[in-house]
Design a protein around this motif. Structure first.
Motif: not given
Lengths: 425, 236
Positions: A276, A278, A300-301, A304, A307-308
């Motif tokens: 991933y 990040f 925030n990470q 992300s 979503r991945q």
């Protein structure tokens, strides 16, 4: 009578000011009369029932005036002996005990426990199961951080972020409920898979959350990050160096705020976290403010990462196709003799595996959560030990708080992000 | 391992049956010490203190060492430039019951080298004492207290060895030992009687009771300035 000058300095970071200049304090330096009191130290008891201790934690402080000379934390008020109870249960029966430890991020504990058992018993779960677990763990990382954010803001006097974050938490509660049927006591995992596949529309609900949550997070950012009260209350408070932080066993955001980039997801990856994309945010100063910044960026990470993970969620079975591990489907049970025998054996005897022991660390929202499992080949563990991140983190509070004001002790306690269910177990 | 079937009141009384740990104790696969650089180095340097080496759960190396030399070996693992196990993740213990030795388990992690190692010390049940590793890692402070509390293992040289999860005057023993019954040693009546007879002072440890014990008269400046305050004070 002696005179004492009170001078407020706010903002060590030049970027803090709106015009790029060091942020000046809104208060002019002023003199106050200071009575010459030659007094003894006071003993002040905070808790166990006190909202600022974030649970049933009891802090006995020795004070010189308002300055903390020493703090002795007393824990154990929630002690339920989960580890002893685990020795009386089969591997799958322990799952409901795990989410009662960290009730602020229960799914991470559910997943970490079964991941440890699967490692011990040598079970490889399906690809879909892995990614569903990554989604659940990252979702609960946000879930745990949001509670920390709201309650910490309250501790420095900001009430609005508390309402914002709890509104977002409520949406995660609904996601929990839609999948597991429970809001806190999720018990969603089973050895070799999950209790069920994701329900229809759940991913869409999660995407809806991911679309709107960053806006709330940005609003909280705007309310707090440059807020002079927050900065004045947190910068330079509860400082610990990176070397000390490692020596004292800090893990998770608390350790990373001191500049040590140790994250189990990067350093000892599980479930393909190395694939991933990040970042691991780290701080510089190791004070309460850096712990705040690190957690804000971690959310925030996690967005992300979520979503991945959604993008690579494959179709396919969620449980392993092994009749000695996973329960057969209800239809098979009712129509097929062999499946019924497997079902009966699994329920009455439980899963067995080779004797041995296994330590499985995962990155929980509070730090390194380790599951240490010892088996003698039977269906129940000889020993089930949880390496609790909050337990080790809170043990440092007396070192961090010494020499600070008692009001800062509350802030330091908040910045450590503890959960008492897991400290006391 | 097999649970004896109980029914009726017997089952209610005794509850579920625990794992008795009757299976094999050290059961890892026989291991090649050269698979793990730190294990190979340990054999070279402290070969006479190493009792056993195994690999568990596929890739986790476990080294059993002489409990009398735990601080020397763990200190070397922490400080040696090639190994640098700077993070002591966990200290815990395992009791297999049946009079077999208790295991003290150290989980080490090296942040620079990204390597883990598990070190175990076996202590016979009649000599449950081992040197504390708090001088090496401060994280061991509370973790060793927990092992002392729940298993009754004494850590020599620990700065503050008292119970941590159980009350500090808990008299029923050490709960995570296999011979400790699930519902405690005392009857419910005895537990209630003890709870009701608690002294308030027991909520504070000795070091805390020593703070601010002597009552002291403090004269505030406002009191010396105005006389009439005295009357209102006695009324309040």
């Amino acid at each position: 009578m002696a005179q004492k000058t009170i001078e407020y300095t706010v903002g060590r970071n030049p970027e803090m000011g709106p015009d790029g200049l060091p942020a000046p304090s809104p208060l002019e330096p002023f003199d106050i009369p200071e009575p010459e009191l030659d007094s003894e130290h006071m003993l002040i008891n905070i808790g166990p029932q006190h909202p600022a201790t974030h649970g049933v934690l009891r802090l006995v402080c020795e004070l010189d005036g308002e300055t903390v000379v020493d703090v002795t934390p007393h824990i154990g008020f929630l002690h339920s002996s989960f580890e002893k109870l685990g020795e009386y249960r089969t591997w799958n029966q322990i799952v409901p005990l795990t989410d009662r430890m960290d009730y602020l991020a229960p799914l991470i504990y559910n997943c970490a426990y079964v991941m440890g058992v699967e490692k011990l018993l040598g079970i490889e779960v399906t690809e879909r199961c892995k990614i569903v677990r990554v989604i659940l763990m990252e979702l609960d990382r946000i879930f745990g951080h949001l509670l920390w954010l709201g309650t910490t803001a309250i501790d420095v006097g900001a009430f609005t972020p508390f309402l914002y974050t709890f509104q977002e938490r409520e949406r995660i509660y609904r996601l929990h409920e839609a999948y597991t049927g429970a809001r806190i006591t999720t018990s969603a995992t089973r050895v070799g898979g999950m209790m069920a596949d994701l329900p229809e529309g759940w991913i869409a609900q999660l995407e809806d959350f991911l679309d709107t949550f960053p806006r709330t997070l940005a609003e909280v950012h705007r309310l707090l990050t440059n807020n002079q009260i927050l900065i004045g209350r947190t910068q330079g408070i509860g400082v610990i160096s990176g070397e000390d932080a490692v020596n004292y066993g800090f893990t998770g955001p608390n350790l990373r705020a001191s500049g040590v980039a140790y994250d189990v997801r990067k350093d000892n990856p599980y479930y393909d976290y190395e694939t991933y994309d990040f970042e691991v945010p780290i701080g510089e100063n190791g004070d309460c403010y850096d712990r705040y910044l690190v957690r804000m960026e971690e959310m925030n990470q996690s967005i992300s990462l979520l979503r991945q993970a959604i993008a690579r969620l494959p179709e396919g079975p969620i449980n392993v196709e092994d009749p000695s591990v996973s329960l057969p489907s209800k239809t098979d049970c009712m129509s097929d003799m062999e499946s019924m025998i497997h079902h009966f054996k699994l329920i009455t005897e439980g899963i067995t595996g080779p004797p041995g022991d296994c330590y499985f660390p995962v990155e929980a929202s509070k730090g390194e959560l380790g599951m240490y499992l010892v088996s003698d080949g039977g269906p129940k563990p000889v020993r089930w030990r949880v390496r609790p991140p909050s337990f080790v983190n809170i043990s440092v509070i007396s070192k961090l708080a010494r020499g600070h004001l008692i009001a800062d002790l509350i802030m330091i306690n908040a910045s450590l992000d503890i959960v008492l269910g897991e400290i006391d177990r | 391992m097999s649970d004896e079937k109980k029914s009726g009141l017997d089952a209610v009384d005794e509850g579920p049956v625990p794992s008795d740990g009757s299976g094999p104790q050290a059961a890892g696969a026989p291991a090649d010490k050269n698979d793990h650089p730190s294990v190979a180095a340990l054999f070279e340097r402290y070969g006479d203190a190493i009792r056993h080496h195994e690999v568990n759960a596929g890739d986790q190396h476990v080294v059993h060492v002489d409990p009398a030399r735990n601080v020397a070996i763990l200190g070397w693992l922490r400080d040696d430039a090639a190994h640098r196990y700077d993070l002591l993740s966990d200290v815990t213990a395992v009791d297999y019951g049946g009079g077999r030795p208790l295991q003290v388990v150290y989980q080490l992690w090296s942040i620079p080298n990204r390597m883990g190692l598990r070190v175990k010390c076996l202590l016979p049940v009649d000599a449950l004492e081992i040197d504390s590793v708090v001088p090496l890692w401060n994280s061991a402070n509370w973790l060793e207290r927990e092992v002392y509390d729940l298993f009754g293992i004494t850590f020599r040289g620990h700065p503050d060895l008292r119970r941590i999860l159980m009350p500090h005057d808990y008299a029923e023993g050490h709960p995570l030992r296999k011979d400790f019954p699930l519902r405690g040693r005392f009857s419910r009546a005895e537990q209630t009687r003890r709870a009701l007879n608690q002294d308030v002072d027991r909520f504070y440890i000795a070091a805390e009771r020593a703070v601010g014990r002597e009552p002291q008269e403090v004269t505030l400046p406002s009191q010396t300035a105005s006389g009439p305050d005295e009357g209102s004070e006695s009324g309040a």
